[in-house]
Design a protein around this motif. Sequence first.
Motif, short mmCIF file in Angstrom:
data_model
loop_
_atom_site.label_atom_id
_atom_site.label_comp_id
_atom_site.label_asym_id
_atom_site.label_seq_id
_atom_site.Cartn_x
_atom_site.Cartn_y
_atom_site.Cartn_z
N GLY A 136 11.87 8.65 26.29
CA GLY A 136 11.26 7.72 27.26
C GLY A 136 9.83 8.11 27.55
O GLY A 136 9.03 8.31 26.63
N LEU A 137 9.53 8.29 28.83
CA LEU A 137 8.16 8.59 29.25
C LEU A 137 7.87 10.08 29.35
O LEU A 137 6.70 10.48 29.42
N GLY A 138 8.91 10.91 29.38
CA GLY A 138 8.71 12.33 29.64
C GLY A 138 7.78 13.01 28.65
O GLY A 138 7.03 13.92 29.02
N GLY A 139 7.82 12.59 27.40
CA GLY A 139 6.97 13.21 26.38
C GLY A 139 5.49 13.06 26.65
O GLY A 139 4.67 13.77 26.05
N LEU A 140 5.14 12.16 27.56
CA LEU A 140 3.73 12.03 27.93
C LEU A 140 3.22 13.32 28.58
O LEU A 140 2.02 13.56 28.61
N SER A 141 4.14 14.15 29.12
CA SER A 141 3.72 15.44 29.67
C SER A 141 3.20 16.35 28.56
O SER A 141 2.29 17.16 28.78
N VAL A 142 3.77 16.23 27.37
CA VAL A 142 3.29 16.99 26.22
C VAL A 142 2.04 16.33 25.65
O VAL A 142 1.07 17.00 25.27
N ALA A 143 2.05 15.00 25.59
CA ALA A 143 0.88 14.26 25.10
C ALA A 143 -0.35 14.57 25.95
O ALA A 143 -1.47 14.73 25.43
N ARG A 144 -0.16 14.68 27.24
CA ARG A 144 -1.26 14.98 28.16
C ARG A 144 -1.89 16.33 27.83
O ARG A 144 -3.12 16.46 27.76
N VAL A 145 -1.04 17.34 27.61
CA VAL A 145 -1.55 18.67 27.26
C VAL A 145 -2.22 18.65 25.89
O VAL A 145 -3.27 19.27 25.68
N LEU A 146 -1.62 17.94 24.93
CA LEU A 146 -2.20 17.84 23.60
C LEU A 146 -3.60 17.25 23.65
O LEU A 146 -4.54 17.74 23.00
N ARG A 147 -3.78 16.20 24.44
CA ARG A 147 -5.09 15.55 24.55
C ARG A 147 -6.11 16.47 25.22
O ARG A 147 -7.30 16.43 24.91
N GLN A 148 -5.63 17.31 26.14
CA GLN A 148 -6.53 18.25 26.81
C GLN A 148 -6.93 19.39 25.88
O GLN A 148 -8.10 19.78 25.84
N GLN A 149 -5.96 19.91 25.13
CA GLN A 149 -6.20 21.09 24.31
C GLN A 149 -6.77 20.77 22.93
O GLN A 149 -7.53 21.57 22.37
N LEU A 150 -6.40 19.62 22.38
CA LEU A 150 -6.84 19.23 21.04
C LEU A 150 -7.40 17.81 21.07
O LEU A 150 -6.84 16.88 20.50
N PRO A 151 -8.54 17.62 21.75
CA PRO A 151 -9.07 16.26 21.96
C PRO A 151 -9.51 15.54 20.69
O PRO A 151 -9.61 14.31 20.68
N ASN A 152 -9.74 16.29 19.61
CA ASN A 152 -10.14 15.64 18.36
C ASN A 152 -8.97 15.06 17.58
O ASN A 152 -9.16 14.28 16.64
N GLU A 153 -7.75 15.43 17.97
CA GLU A 153 -6.58 14.97 17.24
C GLU A 153 -6.15 13.58 17.69
O GLU A 153 -6.05 13.31 18.88
N SER A 154 -5.90 12.71 16.72
CA SER A 154 -5.35 11.39 17.03
C SER A 154 -3.85 11.53 17.28
O SER A 154 -3.20 12.45 16.76
N LEU A 155 -3.31 10.62 18.07
CA LEU A 155 -1.91 10.72 18.48
C LEU A 155 -1.20 9.38 18.35
O LEU A 155 -1.71 8.35 18.79
N VAL A 156 -0.03 9.42 17.74
CA VAL A 156 0.88 8.28 17.71
C VAL A 156 2.12 8.70 18.49
O VAL A 156 2.79 9.66 18.11
N PHE A 157 2.40 8.01 19.58
CA PHE A 157 3.50 8.38 20.46
C PHE A 157 4.55 7.28 20.50
O PHE A 157 4.22 6.10 20.70
N VAL A 158 5.81 7.64 20.31
CA VAL A 158 6.92 6.68 20.40
C VAL A 158 7.82 7.08 21.56
O VAL A 158 8.39 8.19 21.57
N GLY A 159 7.94 6.20 22.54
CA GLY A 159 8.90 6.38 23.63
C GLY A 159 10.11 5.51 23.36
O GLY A 159 10.00 4.27 23.35
N ASP A 160 11.26 6.13 23.10
CA ASP A 160 12.45 5.37 22.70
C ASP A 160 13.20 4.83 23.92
O ASP A 160 14.39 5.08 24.11
#
Length: 256
Positions: free
Chosen positions: A5-29
């Motif tokens: 669901g939405l919980g993985g956005l907590s990891v996405a948030r850290v990823l965007r902070q720590q690795l801002p150059n990386e593109s992200l594809v996120f699937v919330g099932d």
Amino acid sequence: MMDSGLGGLSVARVLRQQLPNESLVFVGDEGHFPYGTKPQATIRRLVSQIGQFLLHQDVKMMIIACNTATAAALDRVSQELPIPVIGVIQPGAKAAVKTGAASIGVIATDSTTQDGAYVRDIHQLSPNVHVVAQATQPLVSIVEHGQTGTAKAQVTVNQQLSMFDNHPVQALILGCTHFPFLSKEIQRKMGDKVKLVDPALETVHEARQYLTAHDLLAAQKESYVHLYSTGDVHDLIAGGDKWLAGQYDDCLHIDL
């Protein structure tokens, strides 16, 4: 990256902070939410389908940003996909052990708790640590329904974590990626002396280490963020607006 669901956005948030150059594809099932009460065979099938979808998006790594899905499906999906797959349980266990706590608590979904993955990983790293595991499934719904920061959230946290009143711990693993969004309520209940462990931080650290070692870090600064939901796309939009500060390119519905 995927989550139930939405919980993985907590990891996405850290990823965007720590690795801002990386593109992200996120699937919330969200079309199959929650995972925490489903049979593990069902979870493995769902995670496998999402892995195939992500592979077609030309990703270089998959992060299973869901503790329940990690426990049930990490080994299978790692064998199925020709790219590295990282889960959140082993990094979370490592982070907890690093605190030096003699007693570690774990709160997670029904499925993750029954699987016992955190207890196993912690004891592999530090056999003498005392581990107290508690299923706190209702906390997931509080986050999914946008009720963080409310009186209801605090009441639910207090009820779900009451067993720690008689089983005190020095560190507490937030063993579901939804739970960091309730960190204020959880810290208030547990007290300032208890160290809260968010597996997202160690998970992103491991991702960075792998990408660096294999010369896969993105050099360009023009990264993108695509969000996909298998359920009501408006729920994921609300989560993206709240927890990613609206910093995503689009949010679309997909059927798997």
